[in-house]
Scaffold this motif. Structure first.
Motif, short mmCIF file in Angstrom:
data_model
loop_
_atom_site.label_atom_id
_atom_site.label_comp_id
_atom_site.label_asym_id
_atom_site.label_seq_id
_atom_site.Cartn_x
_atom_site.Cartn_y
_atom_site.Cartn_z
N ALA A 98 -16.11 -1.14 19.58
CA ALA A 98 -16.41 0.27 19.79
C ALA A 98 -17.32 0.74 18.68
O ALA A 98 -17.29 0.24 17.56
CB ALA A 98 -15.12 1.09 19.83
N GLY A 99 -18.14 1.76 19.00
CA GLY A 99 -19.17 2.15 18.05
C GLY A 99 -18.66 2.58 16.70
O GLY A 99 -19.35 2.43 15.70
N ASP A 100 -17.45 3.12 16.64
CA ASP A 100 -16.94 3.59 15.36
C ASP A 100 -15.92 2.63 14.77
O ASP A 100 -15.20 2.96 13.86
CB ASP A 100 -16.34 5.00 15.50
CG ASP A 100 -15.24 5.06 16.55
OD1 ASP A 100 -15.00 4.04 17.19
OD2 ASP A 100 -14.67 6.14 16.70
N GLU A 101 -15.84 1.41 15.30
CA GLU A 101 -14.93 0.41 14.76
C GLU A 101 -15.76 -0.63 14.01
O GLU A 101 -16.35 -1.53 14.60
CB GLU A 101 -14.15 -0.28 15.89
CG GLU A 101 -13.10 0.61 16.50
CD GLU A 101 -12.41 -0.09 17.67
OE1 GLU A 101 -11.27 0.30 17.95
OE2 GLU A 101 -12.98 -1.00 18.26
N THR A 102 -15.87 -0.47 12.71
CA THR A 102 -16.64 -1.42 11.92
C THR A 102 -15.83 -2.70 11.74
O THR A 102 -14.62 -2.74 11.90
CB THR A 102 -16.95 -0.83 10.54
OG1 THR A 102 -15.72 -0.67 9.82
CG2 THR A 102 -17.67 0.51 10.66
N ALA A 113 -15.19 4.74 24.23
CA ALA A 113 -16.35 5.40 23.63
C ALA A 113 -16.08 5.78 22.18
O ALA A 113 -14.94 5.84 21.72
CB ALA A 113 -16.71 6.64 24.43
N ARG A 114 -17.16 6.06 21.49
CA ARG A 114 -17.07 6.48 20.09
C ARG A 114 -16.49 7.89 19.99
O ARG A 114 -16.58 8.69 20.92
CB ARG A 114 -18.45 6.44 19.44
CG ARG A 114 -19.08 5.05 19.40
CD ARG A 114 -20.51 5.13 18.94
NE ARG A 114 -21.32 5.91 19.88
CZ ARG A 114 -22.62 6.13 19.71
NH1 ARG A 114 -23.25 5.65 18.66
NH2 ARG A 114 -23.30 6.86 20.61
N PHE A 115 -15.93 8.21 18.83
CA PHE A 115 -15.39 9.55 18.61
C PHE A 115 -16.49 10.60 18.74
O PHE A 115 -16.26 11.70 19.25
CB PHE A 115 -14.74 9.62 17.22
CG PHE A 115 -14.08 10.94 16.94
CD1 PHE A 115 -12.95 11.35 17.63
CD2 PHE A 115 -14.61 11.81 15.99
CE1 PHE A 115 -12.35 12.57 17.38
CE2 PHE A 115 -14.01 13.03 15.73
CZ PHE A 115 -12.88 13.41 16.42
N SER A 116 -17.69 10.27 18.32
CA SER A 116 -18.80 11.22 18.43
C SER A 116 -19.11 11.52 19.90
O SER A 116 -19.47 12.65 20.25
CB SER A 116 -20.05 10.67 17.73
OG SER A 116 -20.44 9.43 18.28
N ASP A 117 -18.96 10.51 20.77
CA ASP A 117 -19.17 10.74 22.20
C ASP A 117 -18.06 11.62 22.78
O ASP A 117 -18.30 12.45 23.65
CB ASP A 117 -19.22 9.41 22.95
CG ASP A 117 -20.49 8.64 22.66
OD1 ASP A 117 -21.54 9.29 22.44
OD2 ASP A 117 -20.45 7.39 22.66
N ARG A 174 -5.78 2.48 18.72
CA ARG A 174 -6.59 2.08 19.86
C ARG A 174 -6.48 0.58 20.13
O ARG A 174 -6.65 -0.23 19.23
CB ARG A 174 -8.05 2.42 19.62
CG ARG A 174 -8.47 3.82 19.97
CD ARG A 174 -9.97 3.96 19.81
NE ARG A 174 -10.45 5.21 20.37
CZ ARG A 174 -11.72 5.44 20.67
NH1 ARG A 174 -12.62 4.49 20.46
NH2 ARG A 174 -12.10 6.59 21.17
#
Length: 346
Positions: A6-10, A44-48, A217
């Motif tokens: 996911a986009g916010d999972e580094t 989705a990312r948190f920003s989305d 998540r």
């Protein structure tokens, strides 16, 4: 197979993560820490999420939308090959066949939320009053989102009926902590469970995700179920995105076909945000055809406002999609709370 992140999972965050619900060996849908959709998409990312929540465009729902069907009192049992389906609301349905009473994702609470005073509130009463439930033998819990796993309802079921709860990996930790002593049967995708009365349940993949909060998540698995009965197979898809029909084709290959498929038809707008994990009515019709279901029941609509579409749009679009595909309307019904359907035999 490496899952997409996911986009916010580094990568660093994932390395620090400790799964609080499940520990087990890596597989084609578990990387050793988190579950994922093979060849699929992560949440989705948190920003989305913020973009969607702050973007407006949510249709206004009525504060109350009573079902045209009255609350019903089910028969105590339906024996043999008879198959009766009663809609409670959202994804909660009573399946009666082979002398067994089975509930799917039971939610009798007023809100699908961790809070009693906030979150999505039901706009119609459960189609069966809790006190009028017949003896419940089995509960299928597909995943841990609050509109599917309701601990308050499971506590009531434990006290009154003491059913067996069948659920995918990791959800047992949540249920056991909230409902001590509940009888649990916990399984991975692809497993088969003998229930009795010549009934078995298969735990099957769907394209979704899980979370109870912001820091867990994909720590518990999500799934659909195939209930194998003397009168035919019933497919309960739980909550799922269409995922190019991959899992529907898999179900047809594994099971041949179904007397009944219970498929989600709501909570699908906006598509840019919801499409990977919530199918729309048109996709539900495609899914019915791909998995070779003789009949289908539409759920996951009309009780809790979760997304942007109008309250009545899923049923309308379902009817239009059936007409477009040349499928008789009576084969796929968008069920309302209290509605009872004796599903025809194959």
């Amino acid at each position: 197979m490496k899952p997409k992140l996911a986009g916010d999972e580094t990568l660093a965050a994932r390395k620090r993560a400790v799964n609080r619900y499940y520990r087990g060996p890596p597989s084609d849908h578990f990387d050793g820490t988190l579950f994922f959709n093979p060849d699929g998409k992560p949440p989705a990312r948190f920003s989305d999420l913020l973009k969607w929540q702050l973007g407006g465009e949510r249709s206004k729902w009525p504060t109350a939308d009573p079902s045209p069907f009255h609350q019903t009192t089910p028969a105590k049992r339906i024996d043999g090959s008879g198959l009766r389906l009663t809609m409670v609301g959202h994804s909660s349905l009573l399946i009666q066949t082979a002398g067994l009473n089975i509930l799917t994702d039971p939610v009798w609470s007023q809100r699908a939320s961790p809070l009693a005073f906030a979150g999505p509130k039901r706009v119609n009463s459960p189609g069966i009053a809790f006190s009028n439930l017949p003896p419940i033998d089995l509960v299928l819990v597909s995943h841990n989102h609050y509109d599917h796993l309701d601990l308050a309802t499971l506590k009531r079921l434990k006290t009154r009926h003491d059913p067996l709860v069948l659920t995918p990996l990791g959800n047992d930790a949540i249920i056991d902590a909230g409902v001590p002593g509940m009888r649990l049967s916990v399984h991975d995708w692809g497993e088969r469970v003998e229930i009795g009365n010549d009934v078995a349940v298969h735990v099957e993949p769907v394209h979704h995700w899980s979370a109870r909060g912001t820091r867990d998540r994909r720590m518990a698995l999500w799934a659909g179920f195939v209930v194998e009965t003397p009168g035919g197979k019933v497919y309960f898809a739980g909550d799922t995105g269409f995922h190019d029909g991959i899992n529907y084709r898999l179900m047809a290959g594994r099971h041949g076909g179904f007397r009944l498929a219970i498929l989600p038809i709501g909570a699908y707008e906006p598509r840019w945000f919801m499409a990977p994990h919530h199918q729309n009515p048109e996709e539900a019709v495609q899914g019915m055809l791909l998995c070779n279901a003789a009949y289908a029941a539409g759920c996951h609509w009309g009780t809790f406002r979760l997304t942007n579409e109008p309250i009545d749009e899923p049923a309308r679009r379902l009817g239009e999609a059936l007409s477009d595909q040349g499928v008789p309307q009576e084969r796929f019904r968008a069920l309302r709370p209290g509605e009872v359907w004796d599903v025809p035999a194959l």
